[in-house]
Design a protein around this motif. Structure first.
Motif, PDB file in Angstrom:
ATOM      1  N   TYR A  50      15.182  34.464  28.836  1.00  0.00           N
ATOM      2  CA  TYR A  50      15.708  35.767  28.469  1.00  0.00           C
ATOM      3  C   TYR A  50      16.834  35.361  27.438  1.00  0.00           C
ATOM      4  O   TYR A  50      16.835  36.765  27.708  1.00  0.00           O
ATOM      5  CB  TYR A  50      15.578  36.725  29.395  1.00  0.00           C
ATOM      6  CG  TYR A  50      14.389  37.653  30.736  1.00  0.00           C
ATOM      7  CD1 TYR A  50      13.029  37.149  29.741  1.00  0.00           C
ATOM      8  CD2 TYR A  50      13.820  36.611  31.657  1.00  0.00           C
ATOM      9  CE1 TYR A  50      12.010  38.287  30.476  1.00  0.00           C
ATOM     10  CE2 TYR A  50      12.949  36.851  32.260  1.00  0.00           C
ATOM     11  CZ  TYR A  50      11.736  37.446  32.295  1.00  0.00           C
ATOM     12  OH  TYR A  50      10.245  38.003  32.843  1.00  0.00           O
ATOM     13  N   ASP A  51      16.711  34.388  27.203  1.00  0.00           N
ATOM     14  CA  ASP A  51      17.895  34.820  26.556  1.00  0.00           C
ATOM     15  C   ASP A  51      18.683  35.321  25.745  1.00  0.00           C
ATOM     16  O   ASP A  51      19.808  35.971  25.159  1.00  0.00           O
ATOM     17  CB  ASP A  51      18.362  32.955  26.204  1.00  0.00           C
ATOM     18  CG  ASP A  51      18.839  31.765  27.539  1.00  0.00           C
ATOM     19  OD1 ASP A  51      19.529  32.381  28.283  1.00  0.00           O
ATOM     20  OD2 ASP A  51      18.709  30.872  26.814  1.00  0.00           O
ATOM     21  N   SER A  52      16.872  34.889  24.534  1.00  0.00           N
ATOM     22  CA  SER A  52      17.924  36.447  23.311  1.00  0.00           C
ATOM     23  C   SER A  52      17.758  37.833  23.527  1.00  0.00           C
ATOM     24  O   SER A  52      18.561  38.364  22.598  1.00  0.00           O
ATOM     25  CB  SER A  52      16.994  35.769  22.110  1.00  0.00           C
ATOM     26  OG  SER A  52      15.046  36.378  22.617  1.00  0.00           O
ATOM     27  N   SER A  53      17.102  38.332  24.278  1.00  0.00           N
ATOM     28  CA  SER A  53      17.108  39.771  24.473  1.00  0.00           C
ATOM     29  C   SER A  53      18.552  39.627  25.342  1.00  0.00           C
ATOM     30  O   SER A  53      19.568  40.605  25.414  1.00  0.00           O
ATOM     31  CB  SER A  53      16.371  40.358  25.646  1.00  0.00           C
ATOM     32  OG  SER A  53      15.601  38.859  26.705  1.00  0.00           O
ATOM     33  N   ILE A  55      21.550  38.304  24.713  1.00  0.00           N
ATOM     34  CA  ILE A  55      21.869  38.236  23.762  1.00  0.00           C
ATOM     35  C   ILE A  55      22.441  38.579  22.762  1.00  0.00           C
ATOM     36  O   ILE A  55      23.824  39.699  22.175  1.00  0.00           O
ATOM     37  CB  ILE A  55      22.376  37.178  22.672  1.00  0.00           C
ATOM     38  CG1 ILE A  55      22.218  35.576  23.818  1.00  0.00           C
ATOM     39  CG2 ILE A  55      23.255  36.880  21.697  1.00  0.00           C
ATOM     40  CD1 ILE A  55      23.256  35.048  24.482  1.00  0.00           C
ATOM     41  N   ASN A  56      21.240  39.439  22.368  1.00  0.00           N
ATOM     42  CA  ASN A  56      20.786  40.946  21.887  1.00  0.00           C
ATOM     43  C   ASN A  56      21.484  42.007  22.902  1.00  0.00           C
ATOM     44  O   ASN A  56      22.302  43.307  22.060  1.00  0.00           O
ATOM     45  CB  ASN A  56      19.360  40.780  21.548  1.00  0.00           C
ATOM     46  CG  ASN A  56      18.968  40.313  20.187  1.00  0.00           C
ATOM     47  OD1 ASN A  56      19.957  39.049  20.085  1.00  0.00           O
ATOM     48  ND2 ASN A  56      17.629  39.930  20.754  1.00  0.00           N
ATOM     49  N   GLU A  68      24.899  32.572  21.862  1.00  0.00           N
ATOM     50  CA  GLU A  68      24.736  31.696  23.256  1.00  0.00           C
ATOM     51  C   GLU A  68      25.700  30.132  22.724  1.00  0.00           C
ATOM     52  O   GLU A  68      25.053  29.856  21.609  1.00  0.00           O
ATOM     53  CB  GLU A  68      22.995  31.420  22.780  1.00  0.00           C
ATOM     54  CG  GLU A  68      22.426  30.431  24.376  1.00  0.00           C
ATOM     55  CD  GLU A  68      20.904  29.937  24.666  1.00  0.00           C
ATOM     56  OE1 GLU A  68      20.582  31.343  25.024  1.00  0.00           O
ATOM     57  OE2 GLU A  68      20.633  29.216  23.801  1.00  0.00           O
ATOM     58  N   GLU A  70      26.049  26.537  22.235  1.00  0.00           N
ATOM     59  CA  GLU A  70      25.086  25.390  22.075  1.00  0.00           C
ATOM     60  C   GLU A  70      26.372  24.023  22.066  1.00  0.00           C
ATOM     61  O   GLU A  70      27.332  24.348  22.371  1.00  0.00           O
ATOM     62  CB  GLU A  70      24.958  25.389  20.017  1.00  0.00           C
ATOM     63  CG  GLU A  70      23.956  26.806  20.610  1.00  0.00           C
ATOM     64  CD  GLU A  70      23.299  26.546  19.112  1.00  0.00           C
ATOM     65  OE1 GLU A  70      23.268  25.075  18.766  1.00  0.00           O
ATOM     66  OE2 GLU A  70      22.500  27.340  17.909  1.00  0.00           O
ATOM     67  N   PRO A  84      23.555  29.208  27.526  1.00  0.00           N
ATOM     68  CA  PRO A  84      21.947  29.491  28.603  1.00  0.00           C
ATOM     69  C   PRO A  84      21.795  29.067  29.317  1.00  0.00           C
ATOM     70  O   PRO A  84      22.146  28.733  30.160  1.00  0.00           O
ATOM     71  CB  PRO A  84      21.729  28.442  27.505  1.00  0.00           C
ATOM     72  CG  PRO A  84      23.100  26.990  26.969  1.00  0.00           C
ATOM     73  CD  PRO A  84      24.172  28.149  27.557  1.00  0.00           C
TER      74      PRO A  84
ATOM     75  N   SER B 248      15.227  22.315  23.614  1.00  0.00           N
ATOM     76  CA  SER B 248      15.972  23.584  23.087  1.00  0.00           C
ATOM     77  C   SER B 248      16.852  24.168  22.600  1.00  0.00           C
ATOM     78  O   SER B 248      17.166  25.030  21.783  1.00  0.00           O
ATOM     79  CB  SER B 248      15.727  24.923  24.341  1.00  0.00           C
ATOM     80  OG  SER B 248      16.207  24.413  25.320  1.00  0.00           O
ATOM     81  N   LYS B 249      17.928  23.910  23.559  1.00  0.00           N
ATOM     82  CA  LYS B 249      18.822  23.587  22.935  1.00  0.00           C
ATOM     83  C   LYS B 249      19.656  22.383  21.632  1.00  0.00           C
ATOM     84  O   LYS B 249      20.896  22.187  22.102  1.00  0.00           O
ATOM     85  CB  LYS B 249      19.966  23.722  23.834  1.00  0.00           C
ATOM     86  CG  LYS B 249      20.138  24.733  24.962  1.00  0.00           C
ATOM     87  CD  LYS B 249      19.857  26.386  24.514  1.00  0.00           C
ATOM     88  CE  LYS B 249      19.649  27.208  25.450  1.00  0.00           C
ATOM     89  NZ  LYS B 249      18.043  27.542  24.387  1.00  0.00           N
ATOM     90  N   ASN B 266       9.981  28.946  15.570  1.00  0.00           N
ATOM     91  CA  ASN B 266      11.294  28.996  15.958  1.00  0.00           C
ATOM     92  C   ASN B 266      11.706  28.112  16.776  1.00  0.00           C
ATOM     93  O   ASN B 266      12.576  28.041  18.348  1.00  0.00           O
ATOM     94  CB  ASN B 266      11.837  30.298  16.380  1.00  0.00           C
ATOM     95  CG  ASN B 266      11.756  31.629  15.621  1.00  0.00           C
ATOM     96  OD1 ASN B 266      12.494  31.013  14.948  1.00  0.00           O
ATOM     97  ND2 ASN B 266      11.253  32.655  15.810  1.00  0.00           N
TER      98      ASN B 266
END
Lengths: 194, 274
Positions: A50-53, A55-56, A68, A70, A84, B248-249, B266
């Protein structure tokens, strides 16, 4: 410790938690001053993917930019890095980040202790860590490590935490400098800044 | 959990140099924080009394060196990890590869092989398996033995089956394996076109040309310089219009490849365009 002595005391802040800590962060992040003099790393236990949600969501609330983390990112002041899901987040000697997909520790990936311990070793006295609500003992050993290098340790007051186990366990395990109610956390963070 | 760090930064450098000298394995360009943590874990696990003892054992006992590689390199993997990634492979990459008379795929750092079997299932379902070859390599030959067997813990199958469905799979996942006690043995038909071999990304050269290279969650353990070397190795090993798939990262952002590779959607898949 004198309250005034907090000013400019650190180069990195860690905030971590598990069950019940998302709501705390959503209250704290909007109240952090926008010219914070250090970066923040957030390590949260949560379900993978559910990472992107997340962060948003943080970005709609926070005064600071939230990304997030990297691998190989260099930590920049005034920026918030979120570990992450499903990777351990480690801090390298050159103050950059690396990721690790090894076994879960304390049933968790990311594991809070891993981030705390590697960051403690690099930042020594120039670091603070806050452990929030949670149902797991992750983070206690990390706080102990932060303290052993002379850093600043804090937990959310377990009395008011949604799940008290994590901060309670930390209090029993490691020397804790500050026990904070939710409404005190942002102020504490702002005081650490220049 | 590490109560103490027995093996300090300087000690890590000493050990990695010893290993390079005595055995030829080069871990000196691995990301320090992670390898240091793994070394300390091993030190604690095997109850060494001193760094000197640990160092001596590593230098003098090749069997222990074996254990070092097994324990210090990360071998964790999953079938259909990041289902969305496999969906893009299914829907965008395989149809293109299907136009070739022959498909060569390289799984670099395949560990115990879960991703190779996932790929074999994708190829089967796309009716491309008959013209594909799957090269699976790792520096650790114990994991390759496991990969060759195609036997994975039965307890994982529920998760893998969910991943498979999310990746666009429509069959009953259990058709692909036979359950026996706590193990799931995958259909030998899936491993018929797999070639397992040791290969060290740090020191070994390109050994073929591929239409697709997968190297997922391996580069996160390498420092920037080593990443660049490995990217060059992959570029040499990829056909024109071939694909490179990373974890993915992971990203090619720090390498010279960025201008010659185009990213798909993506997902962490890049197509070689020049």
């Amino acid at each position: 410790m004198e309250k005034d002595s907090l000013k400019g005391a650190i180069d990195l802040l860690l905030i971590a938690g598990s069950a019940g800590s998302l709501d705390v962060l959503l209250k704290v992040l909007p109240a952090i001053k926008s010219n914070l003099s250090f970066p923040i790393i957030i390590v949260l236990h949560r379900k993978a993917s559910y990472d992107s949600s997340l962060i948003n969501l943080f970005n709609t609330k926070a005064t600071l930019p939230v990304v997030e983390a990297e691998e190989k990112d260099s930590l920049q002041n005034g920026k918030i890095y979120v570990a992450p899901s499903d990777y351990h987040l480690l801090v390298e000697t050159n103050r950059s980040l690396s990721l690790d997909y090894s076994e879960k520790i304390q049933y968790s990936r990311p594991c809070i202790d891993v981030t705390f311990e590697t960051a403690a070793e690099v930042y020594k006295t120039r670091i603070a860590a806050i452990l929030l609500s949670g149902a797991n003992s992750d983070g206690s050993a990390g706080l102990k490590s932060i303290k052993s290098y002379g850093g600043i340790t804090a937990v959310q007051n377990p009395q008011y935490a949604e799940v008290s186990y994590m901060p309670q366990k930390a209090i029993q395990t490691a020397p804790i400098d500050y026990i904070l109610n939710i409404e005190e956390i942002a102020n504490f963070i702002n005081k650490l800044s220049l | 959990m590490l109560e103490y760090n027995f093996v300090q930064d300087e000690d890590v450098d000493i050990i990695l140099n010893d290993i390079l000298e005595s055995y030829g394995y080069d871990f000196t360009e691995y990301s320090k924080a992670s390898i240091k943590r793994r070394i300390n874990r091993l030190f604690t696990l095997d109850r060494f009394m001193s760094f000197a003892e640990f160092r001596y054992r590593l230098r003098s006992d090749p069997d222990y060196m074996h254990r070092f590689i097994e324990q210090v390199t990360v071998t964790v993997t999953e079938m259909f990890r990041d289902p969305q990634f496999y969906k893009v492979l299914r829907e965008q990459v395989l149809p293109t590869l299907g136009t070739y008379p022959f498909i060569r795929i390289w799984h670099a750092g395949c560990s115990t092989g879960e991703e190779v079997y996932s790929m074999a299932i994708l190829l089967k379902e796309a009716n491309l398996y008959h013209k594909a070859l799957l090269y699976a390599t790792d520096l650790n030959h114990d994991v390759l033995e496991k990969a060759r067997m195609g036997i994975f813990p039965l307890s994982q199958m529920k998760q893998y089956s969910e991943n498979y469905i999310q990746s666009g799979g429509t069959k009953d996942f259990s058709e692909y394996y036979t359950a026996n006690y706590d193990k799931a043995k995958f259909d030998e038909e899936l491993s018929r076109k797999m070639i397992f071999s040791t290969h060290n990304l740090v020191s070994d050269r390109s050994f073929n040309e591929f239409q697709l290279i997968l190297c997922r969650n391996v580069l996160i353990y390498f420092d920037k310089d080593l990443q660049v070397k490995v990217f060059n190795l992959f570029e040499q090993s990829l056909d024109n219009l071939g694909y490179l798939a990373l974890g993915s990262k992971e990203t090619i952002r720090f390498s010279s490849l960025t201008s010659r590779f185009k990213k798909l959607d993506n997902e962490k898949i890049w197509k070689k365009i020049a």
